[in-house]
Design a protein around this motif. Sequence first.
Motif, PDB file in Angstrom:
ATOM      1  N   SER A 154     -23.525  11.432   5.927  1.00  0.00           N
ATOM      2  CA  SER A 154     -24.245  10.465   6.768  1.00  0.00           C
ATOM      3  C   SER A 154     -24.767   9.316   5.941  1.00  0.00           C
ATOM      4  O   SER A 154     -24.845   9.411   4.725  1.00  0.00           O
ATOM      5  CB  SER A 154     -25.386  11.170   7.485  1.00  0.00           C
TER       6      SER A 154
ATOM      7  N   THR B 263     -24.324   5.576  -0.615  1.00  0.00           N
ATOM      8  CA  THR B 263     -25.534   4.958  -1.145  1.00  0.00           C
ATOM      9  C   THR B 263     -25.730   5.440  -2.583  1.00  0.00           C
ATOM     10  O   THR B 263     -25.243   6.516  -2.964  1.00  0.00           O
ATOM     11  CB  THR B 263     -26.763   5.339  -0.320  1.00  0.00           C
TER      12      THR B 263
ATOM     13  N   ASP C 275     -26.610  -2.689   2.693  1.00  0.00           N
ATOM     14  CA  ASP C 275     -26.491  -1.586   3.650  1.00  0.00           C
ATOM     15  C   ASP C 275     -26.918  -2.095   5.024  1.00  0.00           C
ATOM     16  O   ASP C 275     -28.086  -2.456   5.217  1.00  0.00           O
ATOM     17  CB  ASP C 275     -27.380  -0.420   3.204  1.00  0.00           C
ATOM     18  N   PRO C 276     -26.018  -2.131   6.001  1.00  0.00           N
ATOM     19  CA  PRO C 276     -26.386  -2.668   7.323  1.00  0.00           C
ATOM     20  C   PRO C 276     -27.434  -1.827   8.037  1.00  0.00           C
ATOM     21  O   PRO C 276     -28.070  -2.309   8.976  1.00  0.00           O
ATOM     22  CB  PRO C 276     -25.052  -2.656   8.090  1.00  0.00           C
ATOM     23  N   ASN C 277     -27.624  -0.583   7.574  1.00  0.00           N
ATOM     24  CA  ASN C 277     -28.612   0.293   8.201  1.00  0.00           C
ATOM     25  C   ASN C 277     -29.950   0.328   7.467  1.00  0.00           C
ATOM     26  O   ASN C 277     -30.859   1.043   7.880  1.00  0.00           O
ATOM     27  CB  ASN C 277     -28.050   1.717   8.286  1.00  0.00           C
ATOM     28  N   ASP C 278     -30.041  -0.418   6.359  1.00  0.00           N
ATOM     29  CA  ASP C 278     -31.267  -0.424   5.563  1.00  0.00           C
ATOM     30  C   ASP C 278     -31.387  -1.789   4.901  1.00  0.00           C
ATOM     31  O   ASP C 278     -30.627  -2.102   3.971  1.00  0.00           O
ATOM     32  CB  ASP C 278     -31.212   0.691   4.510  1.00  0.00           C
ATOM     33  N   ARG C 279     -32.330  -2.590   5.349  1.00  0.00           N
ATOM     34  CA  ARG C 279     -32.445  -3.963   4.847  1.00  0.00           C
ATOM     35  C   ARG C 279     -32.659  -4.018   3.344  1.00  0.00           C
ATOM     36  O   ARG C 279     -32.265  -4.979   2.687  1.00  0.00           O
ATOM     37  CB  ARG C 279     -33.592  -4.694   5.549  1.00  0.00           C
TER      38      ARG C 279
END
Length: 217
Positions: A217, A108, A141-145
């Motif tokens: 992570s 990120t 990011d597939p974990n954070d729209r």
Amino acid sequence: MARARKKEPAGSRVEDAMGRLEDSLGALDDSLEGIDDSLDDLDRLLNVWSREIPALDPLTEGIVERLSILDHEFGASLDETLASFGLDRRSYHLLGRLRAAGPPYRRTPGQLARGLRLSSGAMTNRLDRMEEAGLIRRLPDPNDRRGVLVEPTEQGHATWDRAVEVQAQREALFASVLGETERAELHRLLRRLMRAFPSDHHAAKLADVVGEGESSS
């Protein structure tokens, strides 16, 4: 209306840079022949200061001054190599951190900013320039729209690989003035000297070298 400049293929730019640097490596190899252990200008300067400052230990000062000079020379060599590939140190370290992350080589912007000790605004500007140069791309990011991930492009991977390869060759040539046993002994002694300082003092520098320093992570 000005015509847009045609973008040169990434592979062509890398190969052109490799050709120029291979020529410089040949010249460097020639310049290292005949190096000996005769006294140099620093030795003569240390003799002057030993005369003027009797409490000064010329061996200690010689070690410190030579390490400082070598740091400058290796840094200048790295800058020359990176410039040939259109990189600077921060873009080089950023690509290195992405590579150190392992497949799929993504981080990120926040992770990169913390690792490189940049503000979020400075990191955004850095990523903008590198994306424009074709070195990285941003992905959702597939974990954070609302978040994005950063990964190297094919050009980014190739440019970093070849820059590392060329700089490793240059550094090997510099080190070739020492025999294999001498290099191993110098490495051992420098490791011991580093341990004279608290480990956290050089932890950040080591993070720059290996591309670590933030959570995976």
